[in-house]
Design a protein around this motif. Structure first.
Motif, PDB file in Angstrom:
ATOM      1  N   HIS A   1       0.121 -10.134  -1.409  1.00 26.92           N
ATOM      2  CA  HIS A   1       0.758  -8.847  -1.128  1.00 26.92           C
ATOM      3  C   HIS A   1      -0.365  -7.830  -1.005  1.00 26.92           C
ATOM      4  CE1 HIS A   1       3.066  -5.131  -2.294  1.00 26.92           C
ATOM      5  NE2 HIS A   1       3.675  -5.565  -1.211  1.00 26.92           N
ATOM      6  N   ARG A   2      -0.838  -7.664   0.218  1.00 27.16           N
ATOM      7  CA  ARG A   2      -2.054  -6.886   0.493  1.00 27.16           C
ATOM      8  C   ARG A   2      -1.959  -5.439   0.005  1.00 27.16           C
ATOM      9  NH1 ARG A   2      -6.689  -8.644   0.511  1.00 27.16           N
ATOM     10  NH2 ARG A   2      -7.978  -6.843   0.717  1.00 27.16           N
ATOM     11  N   ALA A   3      -0.796  -4.813   0.158  1.00 24.24           N
ATOM     12  CA  ALA A   3      -0.652  -3.409  -0.232  1.00 24.24           C
ATOM     13  C   ALA A   3      -0.926  -3.215  -1.722  1.00 24.24           C
ATOM     14  CB  ALA A   3       0.739  -2.904   0.130  1.00 24.24           C
ATOM     15  N   SER A   4      -0.515  -4.149  -2.553  1.00 24.02           N
ATOM     16  CA  SER A   4      -0.757  -3.992  -3.990  1.00 24.02           C
ATOM     17  C   SER A   4      -2.224  -4.240  -4.339  1.00 24.02           C
ATOM     18  CB  SER A   4       0.153  -4.919  -4.801  1.00 24.02           C
ATOM     19  OG  SER A   4      -0.141  -6.266  -4.543  1.00 24.02           O
ATOM     20  N   ILE A   5      -2.915  -5.014  -3.534  1.00 25.35           N
ATOM     21  CA  ILE A   5      -4.336  -5.261  -3.776  1.00 25.35           C
ATOM     22  C   ILE A   5      -5.167  -4.049  -3.354  1.00 25.35           C
ATOM     23  CG2 ILE A   5      -6.316  -6.660  -3.025  1.00 25.35           C
ATOM     24  CD1 ILE A   5      -4.351  -9.027  -2.872  1.00 25.35           C
ATOM     25  N   GLU A   6      -4.793  -3.441  -2.231  1.00 22.08           N
ATOM     26  CA  GLU A   6      -5.565  -2.310  -1.704  1.00 22.08           C
ATOM     27  C   GLU A   6      -5.236  -0.986  -2.382  1.00 22.08           C
ATOM     28  OE1 GLU A   6      -5.108  -2.267   2.528  1.00 22.08           O
ATOM     29  OE2 GLU A   6      -6.255  -4.111   2.780  1.00 22.08           O
ATOM     30  N   GLY A   7      -4.084  -0.886  -3.015  1.00 19.80           N
ATOM     31  CA  GLY A   7      -3.726   0.345  -3.715  1.00 19.80           C
ATOM     32  C   GLY A   7      -2.887   1.298  -2.886  1.00 19.80           C
ATOM     33  N   GLU A   8      -2.697   2.493  -3.420  1.00 16.63           N
ATOM     34  CA  GLU A   8      -1.799   3.488  -2.823  1.00 16.63           C
ATOM     35  C   GLU A   8      -2.155   3.885  -1.397  1.00 16.63           C
ATOM     36  OE1 GLU A   8      -1.367   6.971  -5.191  1.00 16.63           O
ATOM     37  OE2 GLU A   8      -1.020   5.837  -7.015  1.00 16.63           O
ATOM     38  N   ASP A   9      -3.424   3.911  -1.072  1.00 11.99           N
ATOM     39  CA  ASP A   9      -3.864   4.358   0.253  1.00 11.99           C
ATOM     40  C   ASP A   9      -3.914   3.235   1.283  1.00 11.99           C
ATOM     41  OD1 ASP A   9      -4.172   6.952  -0.710  1.00 11.99           O
ATOM     42  OD2 ASP A   9      -6.222   6.557  -1.370  1.00 11.99           O
TER      43      ASP A   9
END
Length: 62
Positions: free
Chosen positions: A22-30
């Motif tokens: 889940h890429r969004a959770s790895i990369e963070g809010e931005d």
């Protein structure tokens, strides 16, 4: 991604096991990645087993 049993939650390192990320959770809010995007790296496990595992995980979420 949290409810799968056969898939490992990790970034692909070129191995032979199936991974889910889940890429969004790895990369963070931005993160520019959509919140509902899952990246799958399919390994050498039985395709039917992988399909059933994804189906049971997604059925619990939907």
């Amino acid at each position: 991604a949290a409810h799968v049993r056969l898939w490992r939650r990790a970034t692909s390192f070129g191995g032979v096991e199936s991974l889910i990320e889940h890429r969004a959770s790895i990369e963070g809010e931005d993160s520019p990645c959509p919140e509902d995007l899952l990246r799958l790296s399919v390994g050498l496990e039985d395709p039917e087993d992988l399909y059933r595992d994804l189906l049971q995980a997604l059925t619990g979420v939907i």
